[in-house]
Design an enzyme around this catalytic site. Structure first.
Site, PDB file in Angstrom:
ATOM      1  N   GLU A  75      -8.957   6.751 -14.375  1.00  0.00           N
ATOM      2  CA  GLU A  75      -9.220   5.825 -13.266  1.00  0.00           C
ATOM      3  C   GLU A  75     -10.567   5.145 -13.519  1.00  0.00           C
ATOM      4  O   GLU A  75     -11.488   5.775 -14.018  1.00  0.00           O
ATOM      5  CB  GLU A  75      -9.223   6.633 -11.945  1.00  0.00           C
ATOM      6  CG  GLU A  75      -9.579   5.839 -10.703  1.00  0.00           C
ATOM      7  CD  GLU A  75      -8.719   4.594 -10.486  1.00  0.00           C
ATOM      8  OE1 GLU A  75      -7.501   4.719 -10.339  1.00  0.00           O
ATOM      9  OE2 GLU A  75      -9.275   3.475 -10.487  1.00  0.00           O
ATOM     10  N   ASP A 102     -11.076   2.334 -18.835  1.00  0.00           N
ATOM     11  CA  ASP A 102      -9.832   1.570 -18.903  1.00  0.00           C
ATOM     12  C   ASP A 102      -8.762   2.391 -19.622  1.00  0.00           C
ATOM     13  O   ASP A 102      -8.946   2.808 -20.785  1.00  0.00           O
ATOM     14  CB  ASP A 102     -10.093   0.259 -19.662  1.00  0.00           C
ATOM     15  CG  ASP A 102      -8.887  -0.675 -19.621  1.00  0.00           C
ATOM     16  OD1 ASP A 102      -7.745  -0.196 -19.690  1.00  0.00           O
ATOM     17  OD2 ASP A 102      -9.114  -1.889 -19.522  1.00  0.00           O
ATOM     18  N   ASP A 125      -1.526  -1.646  -9.728  1.00  0.00           N
ATOM     19  CA  ASP A 125      -1.833  -2.861  -8.959  1.00  0.00           C
ATOM     20  C   ASP A 125      -0.750  -3.903  -9.214  1.00  0.00           C
ATOM     21  O   ASP A 125      -0.477  -4.241 -10.375  1.00  0.00           O
ATOM     22  CB  ASP A 125      -3.200  -3.411  -9.380  1.00  0.00           C
ATOM     23  CG  ASP A 125      -4.308  -2.439  -9.015  1.00  0.00           C
ATOM     24  OD1 ASP A 125      -4.444  -2.118  -7.830  1.00  0.00           O
ATOM     25  OD2 ASP A 125      -5.022  -1.986  -9.929  1.00  0.00           O
ATOM     26  N   LYS A 193      -0.261   9.023   0.617  1.00  0.00           N
ATOM     27  CA  LYS A 193      -0.627   8.215   1.791  1.00  0.00           C
ATOM     28  C   LYS A 193      -0.354   6.742   1.507  1.00  0.00           C
ATOM     29  O   LYS A 193       0.175   6.013   2.342  1.00  0.00           O
ATOM     30  CB  LYS A 193      -2.130   8.373   2.075  1.00  0.00           C
ATOM     31  CG  LYS A 193      -2.468   9.566   2.913  1.00  0.00           C
ATOM     32  CD  LYS A 193      -3.949   9.515   3.281  1.00  0.00           C
ATOM     33  CE  LYS A 193      -4.627  10.752   2.729  1.00  0.00           C
ATOM     34  NZ  LYS A 193      -6.036  10.629   2.469  1.00  0.00           N
ATOM     35  N   PHE A 194      -0.715   6.338   0.290  1.00  0.00           N
ATOM     36  CA  PHE A 194      -0.534   4.957  -0.143  1.00  0.00           C
ATOM     37  C   PHE A 194       0.946   4.556  -0.027  1.00  0.00           C
ATOM     38  O   PHE A 194       1.296   3.513   0.500  1.00  0.00           O
ATOM     39  CB  PHE A 194      -0.996   4.872  -1.597  1.00  0.00           C
ATOM     40  CG  PHE A 194      -0.888   3.517  -2.187  1.00  0.00           C
ATOM     41  CD1 PHE A 194      -1.862   2.567  -1.944  1.00  0.00           C
ATOM     42  CD2 PHE A 194       0.187   3.187  -2.995  1.00  0.00           C
ATOM     43  CE1 PHE A 194      -1.753   1.308  -2.503  1.00  0.00           C
ATOM     44  CE2 PHE A 194       0.300   1.939  -3.546  1.00  0.00           C
ATOM     45  CZ  PHE A 194      -0.673   0.994  -3.304  1.00  0.00           C
ATOM     46  N   GLU A 195       1.796   5.467  -0.478  1.00  0.00           N
ATOM     47  CA  GLU A 195       3.230   5.210  -0.472  1.00  0.00           C
ATOM     48  C   GLU A 195       3.773   5.201   0.963  1.00  0.00           C
ATOM     49  O   GLU A 195       4.609   4.369   1.311  1.00  0.00           O
ATOM     50  CB  GLU A 195       3.912   6.309  -1.283  1.00  0.00           C
ATOM     51  CG  GLU A 195       5.393   6.177  -1.356  1.00  0.00           C
ATOM     52  CD  GLU A 195       5.961   7.157  -2.368  1.00  0.00           C
ATOM     53  OE1 GLU A 195       5.170   7.872  -3.007  1.00  0.00           O
ATOM     54  OE2 GLU A 195       7.178   7.188  -2.512  1.00  0.00           O
TER      55      GLU A 195
HETATM   56  C1  LIG Z   1      -2.761   0.444  -6.361  1.00  0.00           C
HETATM   57  S1  LIG Z   1      -3.756   1.737  -6.971  1.00  0.00           S
HETATM   58  C2  LIG Z   1      -2.665   3.144  -6.966  1.00  0.00           C
HETATM   59  C3  LIG Z   1      -3.384   4.446  -7.067  1.00  0.00           C
HETATM   60  C4  LIG Z   1      -2.532   5.731  -7.124  1.00  0.00           C
HETATM   61  N1  LIG Z   1      -1.753   5.798  -8.353  1.00  0.00           N
HETATM   62  C5  LIG Z   1      -1.641   5.872  -5.904  1.00  0.00           C
HETATM   63  O1  LIG Z   1      -0.419   5.865  -6.061  1.00  0.00           O
HETATM   64  O2  LIG Z   1      -2.181   6.009  -4.789  1.00  0.00           O
HETATM   65  C6  LIG Z   1      -3.923   1.363  -8.726  1.00  0.00           C
HETATM   66  C7  LIG Z   1      -5.106   2.052  -9.362  1.00  0.00           C
HETATM   67  O3  LIG Z   1      -5.096   1.792 -10.757  1.00  0.00           O
HETATM   68  C8  LIG Z   1      -6.439   1.642 -11.201  1.00  0.00           C
HETATM   69  N2  LIG Z   1      -6.410   0.884 -12.456  1.00  0.00           N
HETATM   70  C9  LIG Z   1      -5.962  -0.384 -12.639  1.00  0.00           C
HETATM   71  N3  LIG Z   1      -6.053  -0.738 -13.922  1.00  0.00           N
HETATM   72  C10 LIG Z   1      -6.567   0.337 -14.578  1.00  0.00           C
HETATM   73  C11 LIG Z   1      -6.899   0.580 -15.935  1.00  0.00           C
HETATM   74  N4  LIG Z   1      -6.706  -0.350 -16.878  1.00  0.00           N
HETATM   75  N5  LIG Z   1      -7.415   1.776 -16.263  1.00  0.00           N
HETATM   76  C12 LIG Z   1      -7.608   2.739 -15.320  1.00  0.00           C
HETATM   77  N6  LIG Z   1      -7.310   2.573 -14.005  1.00  0.00           N
HETATM   78  C13 LIG Z   1      -6.795   1.382 -13.647  1.00  0.00           C
HETATM   79  C14 LIG Z   1      -7.122   0.926 -10.042  1.00  0.00           C
HETATM   80  O4  LIG Z   1      -8.524   1.118 -10.051  1.00  0.00           O
HETATM   81  C15 LIG Z   1      -6.439   1.576  -8.830  1.00  0.00           C
HETATM   82  O5  LIG Z   1      -7.160   2.676  -8.369  1.00  0.00           O
END
Ligand SMILES: C[S@@+](CC[C@H](N)C(=O)[O-])C[C@H]1O[C@@H](n2cnc3c(N)ncnc32)[C@H](O)[C@@H]1O
Length: 220
Positions: A75, A102, A125, A193-195
Site C-alpha cells: 500500500e 508502488d 481504484d 466496510k468499503f464493500e
Molecule cells: C479503493 S482502495 C481499496 C482498498 C482495499 N483493497 C479495500 O478493499 O478496502 C485502493 C487502494 O489501492 C492503493 N493503490 C493504488 N495504486 C497502488 C499501487 N500502485 N501500489 C500500491 N497501492 C496502490 C490506494 O492507495 C488505495 O488505498
C-alpha cells in the site's frame, strides 16, 4: 516496465498520532523496505501478495484465518499502512508483512518469477472517467507481470464494484495467455466496510478469479 502513469494519487489525508507512531516504531518490525532484493516466505509457506490493501481490514482477516500461509500487503497510503501495522501488533500476527511502495515496482523487483500462491487485488481504484482509464491498475502489462509472478496454479483474485472495470478486467485477464478462469480463490474474501458501503449504494460486486495455467494450487 517503463511506466510514468501511476495508479494512485497520494492524498494528503490526516495521519493520526497512532498511525504515525506505528509508521515510525512498528515498520521496522513488520514492514519490508522497498529494495531490489527478492522476498520469500522465511518458512517456505505459500506466499500471497495483496495489492492496495487500503486500511488493511481484509488483509488482516485473511491472514488471521490462514496461519499456514504468509502474506505481504502493499500500500502507498501512509495512514492505511500505519493502521495495518497497529493491527498486526495488536493481533501479534506472525504471517503478515507490509511494504509501503508502488505495487508494480514491488512485483517487478522484489518478487521472483513463479513464486506466488496468489495475488489479491480487491477494489482497486476504479478511475471512472474515460480520460483516467490509463491509470487503472489492470492493463495488459499488469496481467502479464502478475501471471509471470504466480506459480503454476497460483490464483489472481480481483474484486470490484464498478461494472465497466469488471468487464475490462475480465477482458484483459482472459487475453493473457498465462491465465485461465478459476473456480475458487486461494482463500475466501471477507466483506469489508468499503464493500458494504458499495452494496448500500447498490453497486454490484464482481469477483474475478483466474489462475496461472498449470497445476491446481497446493493449499486452500
Ligand atoms: C479503493 S482502495 C481499496 C482498498 C482495499 N483493497 C479495500 O478493499 O478496502 C485502493 C487502494 O489501492 C492503493 N493503490 C493504488 N495504486 C497502488 C499501487 N500502485 N501500489 C500500491 N497501492 C496502490 C490506494 O492507495 C488505495 O488505498
Amino acid at each position: 516496465m517503463n511506466r510514468p502513469i501511476r495508479s494512485y494519487v497520494l492524498r494528503q489525508g490526516r495521519t493520526t498520532p497512532a498511525q504515525k507512531r506505528a509508521l515510525e516504531e512498528l515498520f521496522p518490525k513488520y514492514g519490508i523496505a522497498f529494495s531490489h532484493q527478492s522476498v520469500s516466505s522465511p518458512r517456505g509457506a505459500p506466499l500471497v501478495l495483496e495489492i492496495g490493501s487500503g486500511m488493511g481490514e481484509t488483509t488482516l482477516e485473511i491472514a488471521k484465518a490462514h496461519p499456514e500461509a504468509d502474506f505481504i500487503a502493499i500500500e502507498v497510503h501512509g495512514p492505511g499502512v500505519g493502521s495495518l501495522l497497529n493491527a498486526i501488533e495488536r493481533e501479534q500476527l506472525a504471517n503478515l508483512r507490509v511494504i509501503r511502495h508502488d505495487a508494480l515496482d514491488v512485483l517487478e523487483h522484489m518478487i521472483t518469477d513463479a513464486s506466488l500462491a496468489a495475488i489479491h487485488l480487491f477494489f482497486p481504484d476504479p478511475w471512472p472517467k474515460k480520460r483516467h482509464h490509463k491509470r487503472r491498475m489492470v492493463q495488459p502489462a499488469f496481467a502479464a507481470l502478475a501471471a509471470r509472478k504466480l506459480k503454476d496454479g497460483g490464483i489472481l483474485h480481483a474484486a470490484t464494484d464498478w461494472p465497466d472495470y469488471a468487464e475490462h478486467m475480465d477482458a484483459v485477464f482472459s487475453k493473457e495467455p498465462l491465465l485461465e478462469q478459476a473456480a475458487d480463490g486461494f482463500t475466501s474474501r471477507p466483506v469489508t466496510k468499503f464493500e458494504s458501503r458499495g452494496q448500500r449504494l447498490g453497486h454490484p460486486i464482481r469477483e474475478l478469479l483466474f489462475r496461472r495455467a498449470g497445476k491446481a494450487p497446493a493449499a486452500r
